[in-house]
Structures are given as C-alpha cells and as structure tokens.
Design a protein around this motif. Structure first.
Motif, short mmCIF file in Angstrom:
data_model
loop_
_atom_site.label_atom_id
_atom_site.label_comp_id
_atom_site.label_asym_id
_atom_site.label_seq_id
_atom_site.Cartn_x
_atom_site.Cartn_y
_atom_site.Cartn_z
N TYR A 76 -3.01 65.93 -14.48
CA TYR A 76 -3.15 64.95 -13.41
C TYR A 76 -2.08 63.87 -13.57
N ARG A 77 -1.46 63.49 -12.46
CA ARG A 77 -0.41 62.47 -12.49
C ARG A 77 -0.98 61.07 -12.27
N ASN A 78 -2.15 60.99 -11.64
CA ASN A 78 -2.74 59.70 -11.30
C ASN A 78 -4.22 59.74 -11.63
N ILE A 79 -4.66 58.83 -12.50
CA ILE A 79 -6.04 58.83 -12.99
C ILE A 79 -6.64 57.44 -12.82
N LEU A 80 -7.85 57.39 -12.29
CA LEU A 80 -8.60 56.14 -12.20
C LEU A 80 -9.84 56.24 -13.07
N VAL A 81 -9.94 55.36 -14.07
CA VAL A 81 -11.13 55.28 -14.92
C VAL A 81 -12.08 54.25 -14.31
N ILE A 82 -13.29 54.67 -13.99
CA ILE A 82 -14.32 53.75 -13.48
C ILE A 82 -15.36 53.56 -14.56
N THR A 83 -15.63 52.31 -14.91
CA THR A 83 -16.56 52.00 -15.99
C THR A 83 -17.29 50.71 -15.68
N ASP A 84 -18.20 50.29 -16.58
CA ASP A 84 -18.89 49.01 -16.36
C ASP A 84 -18.43 47.99 -17.40
N SER A 85 -18.88 46.77 -17.23
CA SER A 85 -18.35 45.66 -18.02
C SER A 85 -18.67 45.77 -19.50
N VAL A 86 -19.78 46.40 -19.86
CA VAL A 86 -20.13 46.56 -21.27
C VAL A 86 -19.33 47.71 -21.89
N VAL A 87 -19.35 48.87 -21.25
CA VAL A 87 -18.63 50.03 -21.77
C VAL A 87 -17.13 49.77 -21.80
N ASN A 88 -16.64 49.01 -20.85
CA ASN A 88 -15.22 48.67 -20.81
C ASN A 88 -14.76 48.04 -22.11
N GLU A 89 -15.57 47.13 -22.65
CA GLU A 89 -15.21 46.44 -23.90
C GLU A 89 -15.24 47.39 -25.09
N LEU A 90 -16.06 48.41 -25.01
CA LEU A 90 -16.26 49.30 -26.16
C LEU A 90 -15.28 50.48 -26.19
N TYR A 91 -15.03 51.10 -25.04
CA TYR A 91 -14.37 52.41 -25.08
C TYR A 91 -13.17 52.61 -24.15
N THR A 92 -12.97 51.72 -23.19
CA THR A 92 -11.90 51.98 -22.21
C THR A 92 -10.53 52.08 -22.88
N GLU A 93 -10.24 51.18 -23.78
CA GLU A 93 -8.93 51.19 -24.45
C GLU A 93 -8.70 52.51 -25.17
N VAL A 145 -8.10 55.33 -22.47
CA VAL A 145 -6.78 55.24 -21.85
C VAL A 145 -5.68 55.67 -22.83
N ALA A 146 -5.85 55.28 -24.10
CA ALA A 146 -4.84 55.63 -25.11
C ALA A 146 -4.76 57.13 -25.35
N ASN A 147 -5.82 57.85 -25.03
CA ASN A 147 -5.86 59.28 -25.30
C ASN A 147 -5.76 60.14 -24.04
N LEU A 148 -5.26 59.54 -22.97
CA LEU A 148 -4.92 60.30 -21.77
C LEU A 148 -3.44 60.68 -21.80
N PRO A 149 -3.01 61.66 -21.03
CA PRO A 149 -1.61 62.09 -21.08
C PRO A 149 -0.64 60.94 -20.81
N ASN A 150 0.43 60.87 -21.59
CA ASN A 150 1.41 59.79 -21.47
C ASN A 150 2.07 59.75 -20.10
N GLU A 151 2.23 60.94 -19.50
CA GLU A 151 2.94 60.99 -18.22
C GLU A 151 2.07 60.57 -17.04
#
Length: 359
Positions: free
Chosen positions: A33-50, A53-59
């Motif tokens: 996929y060339r374009n990815i949108l991660v949808i999350t909530d305010s609690v999970v965002n602090e825990l796991y979003t980073e 995102v770091a483990n999605l394809p670089n391109e």
C-alpha cells in the motif's frame, strides 16, 4: 504465533494471534500500500501508534487520525470527521485503513473503510480482549442515540493482526469487558471451554498461554459460525447471546456509562433465566453470577425503566415485526432463537431486575 483462515462468501482473510506482531507488522500486510491511514483512540495512540507507524513500509505515506477514547466516539460526527480526514490525506481506492484499538475503533474505522469511495481495504489490529470478538466477522457500525450499531454494514477486513503483548496494559475494567465475550463463546459452544474460562480470576494476572488459548478458541467459535452465515441470516444470531438486553442497557444508561462486556454479562444472566422459564433449560446461572460477582462486574444497576428497556430491545437488529427475538440456550452449546411477546418479556424482565437487586 497462531493463524486461522476465515473464508466467507465475500472474502478470505487470516487472523494471526501471537506475541510481538506489532514489531513485524509490515510482514503481515496482505499487499503493498502506498497510502495508509491509522485510526486509533486517544489512549491507544499514546501506547502503540508510534510503534505501529515505525513498522509500516518505508515507502508508504502514513497518516494518523485520533478520536476520543470511549463508546461515545462511535457517532455520526466522528465518522464524518474521519471521512473528511481520509479525503484530506488523499486516500484512494488502493489505500489502506488500519483500525488500531479496541472494539469501538474496529467498528468505527471499519465503517469508514466500508463507505469511503464505496469501500477500501482495512485491517484490524486489536489491542483489547473484547476485540477478539468484534475484530472477526466483518461487522462494522456506528451507534445511533436510539440504539447500538444500528448504522452499519458487513465488510470483512483484509487481515486481523492480534498482538497479545498489548493486552498486558489493559485496566481491570477492560479485562472484565473482554472476558464477557469469551464467556459468551463458551456458553454457545462447549462445556469444557466454559468451565476453563470460569476458573479464571480476572483480579489477578492471567498467564499469557491461558489467555491466548481462550482467545484462539473464542475466535474459532466465531469463525465457524461466520463462515456458514456471514450476514446473519440464521445461525450468526447465536453470537448475540446476552446482547439483546446488553445493548438495551448500554443505550439506556448512555454509551460509556457501562462497558459493552459488563452490559452483556447482565444480558447473559437474563438470557439464562428466560431460557429456564420459556424452554425449561437447566443452566449454571449461579455459577455465572458468582464468577461475575467475584470478578467485580457491576451487577447492581441504577434504577432503569423496564418499559424503556423493552422498547430498546424491540429496536434491536434481531427483532422481527417489533417483536423481540432472543438467543436462548437449550443447553451449553445448544443455542436457539425465540420470539418473546411484549407482556412476557416485561414480566420476565421485571422479575429479573428484582432478583438482581435483592442479591
């Protein structure tokens, strides 16, 4: 790592359960996929979003949308805002939405994916026990003030990637909510599985191997039913054991006042009582009640109008011709559906609420 393949009339996808999946996330994506949108909530965002995102394809071009935590975010307003953000991030029909979070996020993000440009790919990345149920099967929806999940679709994900390491951060309230759905799977499937679940003490740390086993078995129960009846024409209704009253309680109290699983737990107690009185079943009501009580489920509800609850139940998606249809049990592993006339339902519910209040 454990993998189950779900095959339905519209799609085939893998459910992968294991430790450390987030750090290898790009290895499990079903396509590029060339374009990815991660949808999350305010609690999970602090825990796991980073980490995600770091483990999605670089391109890939990756964007993140964050909604407030809690069931109230499954609203038309949040849904519309997410569609706006998808447009702003230039998602197209070959883009991907990642639902990162619990059942609320899976339902909401999945409904966005189902309706954006008439449907784009999404994957479920559950972070709660509850989501072992909601992430599988392709039901996506938002709530209406008149009832839960009344606006939705059947839209299966491209994959479910379940990293059980995320479950260690759950507060006890979320463990209770999730395990109610595990208990439900036990009741509609198997004596031994149910007994094993009711031996768990949620007030203590659950061994990862035990939790993983319970979740995999629960997913297998749901998968078997969904594969036979993807769009709830018949036996998929069995997965709603405890949900008819549970959804009504959630709606009547206001979304977020009680968790989904806590409401379903009360709904299962009621369904057992109705099963006993309407079809003569012999079921372990006291065993379930004691387990719920020992694990601090809220069983002493505030005063709720029985009439209002019945009206809510009549708006349930399983109702036919404004008559409430409930999932009952002839025995453990033997669910059936039964139409309950209004007056019978009112009497049964009044007796049940009195019984709960007297314990």
């Amino acid at each position: 790592m454990h993998k189950q393949k779900i095959t339905t009339s519209t799609n085939q996808y893998d459910v992968i359960v294991g430790k450390g999946i987030l750090k290898d996330l790009k290895e499990y994506l079903p396509k590029q996929y060339r374009n990815i949108l991660v949808i999350t909530d305010s609690v999970v965002n602090e825990l796991y979003t980073e980490k995600v995102v770091a483990n999605l394809p670089n391109e890939a071009k990756v964007a993140v949308s964050v909604v407030p935590t809690g069931e109230a975010s499954k609203s038309i307003e949040q849904y519309y805002q997410l569609l706006t953000e998808a447009i702003q991030h230039q998602l197209d029909r070959k883009s991907l939405i990642i639902a990162l979070g619990g059942g609320m996020i899976g339902d909401l993000a999945g409904f966005v994916a189902a309706t954006y440009m008439r449907g784009i790919d999404f994957i479920q990345v559950p972070t709660t026990i509850l989501a072992h149920d909601s992430s599988v099967g392709g039901k996506v929806a938002i709530n209406h003030p008149e009832g839960k999940n009344l606006i939705g679709n059947f839209y299966p994900p491209q994959a479910v990637l379940y990293d059980i390491d995320t479950l260690h951060s759950l507060p006890e309230k979320e463990k209770r909510s999730g395990y109610a759905e595990v208990v439900k799977h036990g009741f509609i499937s198997d004596h031994a599985y149910l007994k094993d679940i009711l031996d768990v003490d949620l007030t203590k740390e659950i061994e990862p191997i035990v939790m993983s086993d319970h979740l995999q078995k629960g997913i297998a129960v749901k998968a078997k039913i969904v594969e036979q009846d993807e769009k709830e024409a018949n036996i998929r209704k069995f997965l709603n054991f405890g949900h008819t009253l549970g959804h009504a309680i959630e709606s009547e109290l206001g979304y977020g006042e009680i968790t989904h699983g806590e409401a379903v737990a009360i709904g299962m107690l009621f369904a057992i009582r109705v099963s006993e009185q309407k079809i003569g079943s012999n079921l372990p009501y006291e065993a379930l009640y004691n387990w719920l009580s020992n694990n601090h489920y809220p069983l002493d509800l505030p005063s709720i109008s029985t009439i209002h609850l019945v009206e809510r139940m009549k708006k349930d998606k399983k109702s036919e011709n404004a008559t409430v249809q409930m999932v009952l049990l002839q025995d453990i592993g033997e669910p059936v559906t039964e139409n309950i006339p209004d007056q019978d339902l009112t009497n049964l519910l009044e007796n049940f609420m009195r019984e709960l209040g007297s314990k």
